[in-house]
Design a protein around this motif. Structure first.
Motif, mmCIF file in Angstrom:
data_model
loop_
_atom_site.group_PDB
_atom_site.id
_atom_site.type_symbol
_atom_site.label_atom_id
_atom_site.label_comp_id
_atom_site.label_asym_id
_atom_site.label_seq_id
_atom_site.Cartn_x
_atom_site.Cartn_y
_atom_site.Cartn_z
ATOM 1 N N GLY A 57 0.773 -1.235 0.000
ATOM 2 C CA GLY A 57 0.000 0.000 0.000
ATOM 3 C C GLY A 57 0.806 1.287 0.000
ATOM 4 N N ILE A 58 2.129 1.201 0.000
ATOM 5 C CA ILE A 58 2.942 2.419 -0.060
ATOM 6 C C ILE A 58 2.710 3.088 -1.413
ATOM 7 N N ASP A 59 2.438 4.384 -1.378
ATOM 8 C CA ASP A 59 2.143 5.150 -2.584
ATOM 9 C C ASP A 59 3.308 6.083 -2.923
ATOM 10 N N CYS A 60 3.564 6.256 -4.196
ATOM 11 C CA CYS A 60 4.611 7.164 -4.660
ATOM 12 C C CYS A 60 3.982 8.216 -5.567
ATOM 13 N N GLY A 61 3.980 9.439 -5.124
ATOM 14 C CA GLY A 61 3.534 10.553 -5.948
ATOM 15 C C GLY A 61 2.091 10.469 -6.424
ATOM 16 N N GLY A 62 1.215 9.864 -5.644
ATOM 17 C CA GLY A 62 -0.192 9.769 -6.014
ATOM 18 C C GLY A 62 -0.482 8.761 -7.113
ATOM 19 N N ARG A 63 0.439 7.866 -7.370
ATOM 20 C CA ARG A 63 0.254 6.861 -8.432
ATOM 21 C C ARG A 63 -0.647 5.706 -8.006
ATOM 22 N N GLY A 64 -0.880 5.586 -6.700
ATOM 23 C CA GLY A 64 -1.650 4.460 -6.198
ATOM 24 C C GLY A 64 -0.802 3.218 -5.997
ATOM 25 N N THR A 65 0.476 3.321 -6.266
ATOM 26 C CA THR A 65 1.422 2.226 -6.063
ATOM 27 C C THR A 65 2.818 2.822 -5.930
ATOM 28 N N SER A 66 3.797 1.978 -5.751
ATOM 29 C CA SER A 66 5.194 2.400 -5.623
ATOM 30 C C SER A 66 6.059 1.177 -5.912
ATOM 31 N N CYS A 67 7.351 1.361 -5.968
ATOM 32 C CA CYS A 67 8.240 0.214 -6.168
ATOM 33 C C CYS A 67 8.112 -0.795 -5.028
ATOM 34 N N PRO A 68 8.060 -0.347 -3.752
ATOM 35 C CA PRO A 68 7.856 -1.326 -2.683
ATOM 36 C C PRO A 68 6.502 -2.048 -2.811
ATOM 37 N N ASP A 69 5.456 -1.320 -3.164
ATOM 38 C CA ASP A 69 4.138 -1.922 -3.344
ATOM 39 C C ASP A 69 4.152 -2.914 -4.512
ATOM 40 N N GLN A 70 4.886 -2.599 -5.566
ATOM 41 C CA GLN A 70 5.010 -3.520 -6.686
ATOM 42 C C GLN A 70 5.801 -4.764 -6.299
ATOM 43 N N PHE A 71 6.759 -4.621 -5.393
ATOM 44 C CA PHE A 71 7.471 -5.786 -4.883
ATOM 45 C C PHE A 71 6.499 -6.698 -4.137
ATOM 46 N N VAL A 72 5.574 -6.108 -3.378
ATOM 47 C CA VAL A 72 4.520 -6.891 -2.719
ATOM 48 C C VAL A 72 3.695 -7.629 -3.763
ATOM 49 N N ASN A 73 3.330 -6.947 -4.846
ATOM 50 C CA ASN A 73 2.577 -7.611 -5.919
ATOM 51 C C ASN A 73 3.362 -8.794 -6.460
ATOM 52 N N ALA A 74 4.659 -8.625 -6.609
ATOM 53 C CA ALA A 74 5.507 -9.722 -7.088
ATOM 54 C C ALA A 74 5.468 -10.892 -6.111
ATOM 55 N N LEU A 75 5.588 -10.614 -4.828
ATOM 56 C CA LEU A 75 5.550 -11.673 -3.822
ATOM 57 C C LEU A 75 4.203 -12.386 -3.829
ATOM 58 N N GLU A 76 3.131 -11.620 -3.880
ATOM 59 C CA GLU A 76 1.796 -12.229 -3.865
ATOM 60 C C GLU A 76 1.514 -13.013 -5.139
ATOM 61 N N THR A 77 1.948 -12.488 -6.275
ATOM 62 C CA THR A 77 1.670 -13.129 -7.558
ATOM 63 C C THR A 77 2.565 -14.341 -7.814
ATOM 64 N N LEU A 78 3.843 -14.203 -7.571
ATOM 65 C CA LEU A 78 4.790 -15.253 -7.932
ATOM 66 C C LEU A 78 5.041 -16.268 -6.819
ATOM 67 N N VAL A 79 5.034 -15.813 -5.578
ATOM 68 C CA VAL A 79 5.389 -16.691 -4.464
ATOM 69 C C VAL A 79 4.128 -17.273 -3.810
ATOM 70 N N LEU A 80 3.179 -16.396 -3.492
ATOM 71 C CA LEU A 80 1.956 -16.852 -2.833
ATOM 72 C C LEU A 80 0.864 -17.251 -3.810
ATOM 73 N N LYS A 81 1.060 -16.919 -5.076
ATOM 74 C CA LYS A 81 0.121 -17.281 -6.158
ATOM 75 C C LYS A 81 -1.288 -16.767 -5.901
ATOM 76 N N LYS A 82 -1.390 -15.493 -5.488
ATOM 77 C CA LYS A 82 -2.716 -14.874 -5.245
ATOM 78 C C LYS A 82 -3.209 -14.217 -6.500
#
Length: 82
Positions: A57-82
């Motif tokens: 949920g970390i936001d960068c410049g009002g984008r609704g996401t950030s590099c850390p948030d995208q890393f979370v997406n990577a973990l959820e998508t690739l590792v946890l398969k959500k």
């Protein structure tokens, strides 16, 4: 090795490994080099769940996401398969 292409941020690729449910060997391609080096070092050795809890949920410049948030997406998508 997992590879993820983030969306909506400056970085273009995130590579990482998971060993015994711990994050290792994180690297970002593109983006704010100093900040992304810091993120990589700070998550090194964290459990997948701990990293998700801290970075989601970390936001960068009002984008609704950030590099850390995208890393979370990577973990959820690739590792946890959500």
């Amino acid at each position: 090795m997992y590879t993820y292409e983030p969306k909506g941020v400056c970085s273009r690729k995130i590579d990482f490994d998971i060993k015994d449910n711990k994050i290792v060997n994180v690297s970002f391609l593109g983006g704010c080099n100093g900040n992304l080096q810091a993120i990589s070092r700070l998550v090194e050795g964290l459990s997948v769940d701990a990293a998700i809890e801290r970075l989601k949920g970390i936001d960068c410049g009002g984008r609704g996401t950030s590099c850390p948030d995208q890393f979370v997406n990577a973990l959820e998508t690739l590792v946890l398969k959500k």
